[in-house]
Structure formats: C-alpha cells, structure tokens
Scaffold this active site. Structure first.
Site, PDB file in Angstrom:
ATOM      1  N   LEU A   1       0.756  -0.909  -0.581  1.00  0.00           N
ATOM      2  CA  LEU A   1       0.154  -0.172   0.071  1.00  0.00           C
ATOM      3  C   LEU A   1       1.276   1.087  -0.137  1.00  0.00           C
ATOM      4  CD1 LEU A   1      -2.770  -1.338   2.884  1.00  0.00           C
ATOM      5  CD2 LEU A   1      -2.539  -1.905   0.175  1.00  0.00           C
TER       6      LEU A   1
ATOM      7  N   LYS B   1       5.685   8.916   0.632  1.00  0.00           N
ATOM      8  CA  LYS B   1       6.385   8.744   2.074  1.00  0.00           C
ATOM      9  C   LYS B   1       7.829   6.928   1.695  1.00  0.00           C
ATOM     10  CE  LYS B   1       5.888   7.105   6.767  1.00  0.00           C
ATOM     11  NZ  LYS B   1       4.856   6.417   7.446  1.00  0.00           N
TER      12      LYS B   1
ATOM     13  N   HIS C   1      -9.445   8.218   0.326  1.00  0.00           N
ATOM     14  CA  HIS C   1      -9.339   6.886   0.602  1.00  0.00           C
ATOM     15  C   HIS C   1     -10.292   6.126  -0.111  1.00  0.00           C
ATOM     16  CE1 HIS C   1      -6.164   6.203   3.358  1.00  0.00           C
ATOM     17  NE2 HIS C   1      -6.866   7.655   4.163  1.00  0.00           N
TER      18      HIS C   1
ATOM     19  N   LYS D   1       6.681   5.885  11.414  1.00  0.00           N
ATOM     20  CA  LYS D   1       5.817   7.073  11.074  1.00  0.00           C
ATOM     21  C   LYS D   1       6.325   7.757  11.640  1.00  0.00           C
ATOM     22  CE  LYS D   1       2.260   4.032  10.559  1.00  0.00           C
ATOM     23  NZ  LYS D   1       1.503   3.918   8.752  1.00  0.00           N
TER      24      LYS D   1
END
Length: 492
Positions: A108, A122, A207, A380
C-alpha cells in the site's frame, strides 16, 4: 393511542426514506457534475470509482448508530488465532518455490511523507544506508526470486498523490529480477458534514476500496491468469512485513475444500498499540473491530490490554480467486468508517473509508496468526526512524532484523520532541546515529544535538528548556542519566 403511535412511526420512516432518497439524488447529480470537470480518459476511471462510492454512500445513509452491538462481541476461539510458532513448527517442503510462484506481493503506497516533513511519496524517504522504503521492498523480493529461482511480482497500490512520482522512480529497477505493476486506489470525495454533498468542485482524492480498485485495474484477472493464487498485502512503511515462507506454506498446504482464504497477522498489544484494530468473534464470524466503530461508552474497554490482547498489523494474506468471487457477487461487506475532519477554513467534513482488513468476515476459513512483534516495524515518525537507522537492527538483502548483540528482544521506547519531527532537522541533529544496543528508553525534548559516537544505555532523558541548548559531546556514554539545563560545545 397505539394506532396513532404506529402512524407517527410510519410517517417518520417514510420521511426518513424520502430524505435519504433526496440525499442520494443530490449526491448523484454532484458526482456527475464533477465528472464534467475532467478529460474523457480520466472521467472513465472516475466513473468506476464513483460507482463504488455511490454504493458506499447508500450504505452510509442506511446505517444508524455504531455498527456493532457490544453485547454480541466475544473473543475468537483459540483455533481461529494460531500462534506463529505452531505454523513454523510444521517446517517447509523442499518445493517451496512452487508455492512462491503462486504469490504476488502488494504494498500500500498511497501515503505522502508530509507528517515527517518530506515532499512526495513516503516510500521514497531514505530509511537505512541511503535505501528508501521502496528500495528495501524491491531488494527483499529480488532476493527471494534469486534464492528460489521464483517469479514473485511486486504490485504497488498508489494514490492520486503518489502515482506520478512513484512511476518516475520505477525506471531504476528495470534490471532487477522483480516484475513491478502499479494500480491506483479509487478516488472518493470528502463530503460536507451538514449538506452531505461533495466539497470538491473538481476531482480530489481520498481513500477508496483496494478490492474494487484492484479489480477495476484489470490486475486481479491478470495475476490469476498468470497462475497467482494469493497476495500478501502490507503497508510499505512497515519494515517488518517481509514474505514469510511458513505462513505461505500453511496457506498452500490446506486441503482444497478447507482452503483458508484470508490470514490476518496480529501481534500482542502493548500500551503503545491501544488504538489498533483487533480481531473479535461476531455472529459466528471473525471480524476486525476498529476503534472508530466502538460505542463511546466502551472505548476504554476496547483499549484494555487484558480484554483485547492482540491487534491487526495490516499484514494480510488473501486468496485472489476469493476476491474475484466476492467482487463479482458484490458481497464484499466492508464496514464503513466515518472519519470526521475539520479543514483549515473550519469546515467540518466527513471521509467515508473502509479498512482492507475489515473484509475478513466475507472470506471462508479466515484466521489470524499471532506473529512475533518483529513483523510489525512501522516507520511513522522520526522516533521510529532513529530505531531502524541504529545498530539495533542489521540489514540483509533488504530485510531488517534485530541485532544478535542485543541482550533482550524488545524494542526501546523512543520519544523525540518536536525539534526532530522533520527528517531533515532530525538528520542535522545527529553527527551519526548513537549506539543504542543497550537502550531501554530515550526521551529528548528541546534544542538537543548529538556528537559522533555517542552511546545511550538504560533510561536516558535529555531536556533542554525553552531558550537553552544541549550538545551531547562526541564519544559521550550516557547510562541511566537525566540531562537538563544548558550545555554548549563550541569550536575553539
């Protein structure tokens, strides 16, 4: 009197039904208007996304109150959550490569690095020896393919935000022994909390649902045609989510009529994980319970480490033919998570989301596997980054493992203050990463820098008050120390 009450109730129900219909009609009109703001090719893709969103919105209007009845919740029976050691004890067959050739890895990759002060996806942040999350993933799968002479492809689920930048970078893996496919998660609009209409006047991104996007992209059918039977899905920022041959073998060795269609990896909850979703038994099915679905009066109970002892790592093993069957029958029943947000201008909006793991209740013979904590290593924050960059972990073929030199297997608790939030600032505050092999707990707050070859052991707390600065000198060894006040080291 009773007749009056019945009439009133019926009138109310009719009124609510009309209101619901009005909301749906208005939503459909707005979505059609949104489609006109984009080009033809884009509109074609968005139309499929919006079809999914309409179904979600319809269900959202039908559901009243929390989606679970707390009294019906029970702990899953033991046989439905197997300890990893039991699965590992079965060993591996000589022909495990045959099973590997029936697997695809899905990562993901929809998130941006904004929370860590980085632009772009990211997955392109460097986490170890100049390797990004994506580099490590490619190396892991390539290592598998070379070791077992297998063909495990990598599938990246991008979002509208990450797709372009990710595709540009994929050029560099051309000569690696791993096929890479991408598809985009659906784009669902945010909606105004009051009017229940989309807030965007042009296409935005939110989403969507991985299962629908996967099918719409054509990749689901393509992988099935190539003989793939399972996907291993995980978040790209979870560095512990590597392909586990023992779990794969467990899936592949079940008799055809008892085939397990879904495995969720769970791990023991600690105080740091109280908000993580957990597996429950509900109406004779395994079900994922997220904190957003819990009635307010039971939130503390949900967070308790004694009642709900495990949480979802979001490492999932899912049968491809089963996804196809459920999608075609339109029977993938995902609970809706209503995520309220307030935008910069103060507008209250809601985002309708579904969790990938929530689908567990729709699959046959689904189970949880209680895995070691090492399979859950998400990055994170910069505090997480410090851990994975340190000598607590060794890097081998893209996989991070806890160093054998560490006496005990637990990860230290690290809490870095706001001066370390952004990756660039974080890196500027360390001449190099300290030795943390014997560290239990580290708290750093304020304007603090670390010289070369610092060693941290036991519990170390460093607090520079507002206006003060602390420079930890090169070669310093801090063991069970509290450092506060002001300590400047200037070049002579």
């Amino acid at each position: 009197m009773r007749m009056l009450t019945d009439l009133t109730r019926r009138a109310m129900t009719e009124f609510e039904e009309k209101l619901r219909q009005q909301h749906e009609d208005s939503m459909h009109r707005e979505l059609e208007a949104l489609l006109t703001t984009t080009n033809k090719a884009e509109a074609e893709i968005s139309r499929k996304d919006f079809d999914g969103f309409k179904k979600l919105f319809h269900r959202f209007l039908q559901v009243k109150g929390p989606s679970v009845d707390w009294a019906k919740i029970s702990r899953p029976p033991e046989e439905l959550i197997q300890p990893y050691d039991r699965i590992k004890a079965r060993g591996l067959p000589d022909n495990i490569a045959v099973s590997l050739n029936k697997l695809a890895v899905v990562k993901l990759n929809g998130g941006l690095g904004t929370s860590m002060g980085c632009k772009g996806p990211k997955s392109l942040i460097s986490v170890r020896n100049e390797n990004t999350f994506l580099d490590l993933t490619v190396k892991q799968i390539e290592h598998l393919n070379k070791t077992f002479n297998a063909d495990v492809p990598l599938v990246l689920m991008n979002s509208f935000n990450t797709d372009e930048d990710t595709k540009k970078i994929l050029q560099k893996y051309k000569h690696h022994q791993v096929k890479i496919h991408t598809f985009n998660q659906s784009r669902y609009p945010r909606i105004n909390k009051e009017s229940l209409l989309p807030i965007a006047k042009s296409m935005g991104t939110r989403h969507g649902d991985i299962y629908a996007s996967f099918q719409n992209s054509g990749l689901l059918d393509k992988l099935i045609a190539e003989g793939k039977e399972y996907i291993f899905v995980s978040n790209i920022d979870n560095l512990g989510a590597t392909v586990d041959l023992f779990i794969l073998n467990h899936l592949m060795s079940q008799p055809a009529d008892k085939r397990c269609e879904f495995i969720m990896e769970v791990t023991d909850k600690t105080r740091a994980d109280v908000k993580g979703g957990t597996l429950i038994q509900y109406e004779d099915r395994l079900r994922l319970l997220e904190i957003a679905q819990v009635p307010k009066t039971h939130v503390d109970e949900f967070k308790s480490v004694t009642k709900f002892k495990i949480f979802n790592t979001n490492n999932l093993w899912i049968s491809l033919p089963a996804i196809k069957r459920l999608q075609e029958k339109n029977s993938m029943d995902l609970e809706i998570i209503v995520n309220p947000k307030t935008l910069d201008g103060g507008l209250n909006v809601i985002q309708l989301e579904t969790a990938v793991g929530a689908a567990i209740k729709s699959f046959n013979n689904a189970m949880g596997v209680n895995v070691p904590r090492s399979r859950f290593l998400p990055v994170k924050t910069s505090s997480d980054l410090l851990l994975v960059m340190s000598n607590l972990y060794t890097l081998d073929a893209g996989s991070l493992t806890m160093s054998k030199k560490r006496e005990f297997p637990t990860t230290p608790h690290v809490k870095l203050g706001s001066s370390f939030t952004k990756v660039q600032e974080f890196l500027a505050r360390f001449e190099n990463i300290p030795d943390m092999l014997e560290l239990d707990h580290l708290t750093v707050s304020g304007d603090v820098t670390f010289g070369k070859n610092v060693s941290l052991k036991g519990t170390v707390i460093i607090i520079a008050n507002h206006g003060d600065r602390i420079d930890i000198p090169a070669g310093a060894m801090l063991e069970n120390k509290i450092v506060s006040g002001n300590l400047r080291i200037l070049d002579h």
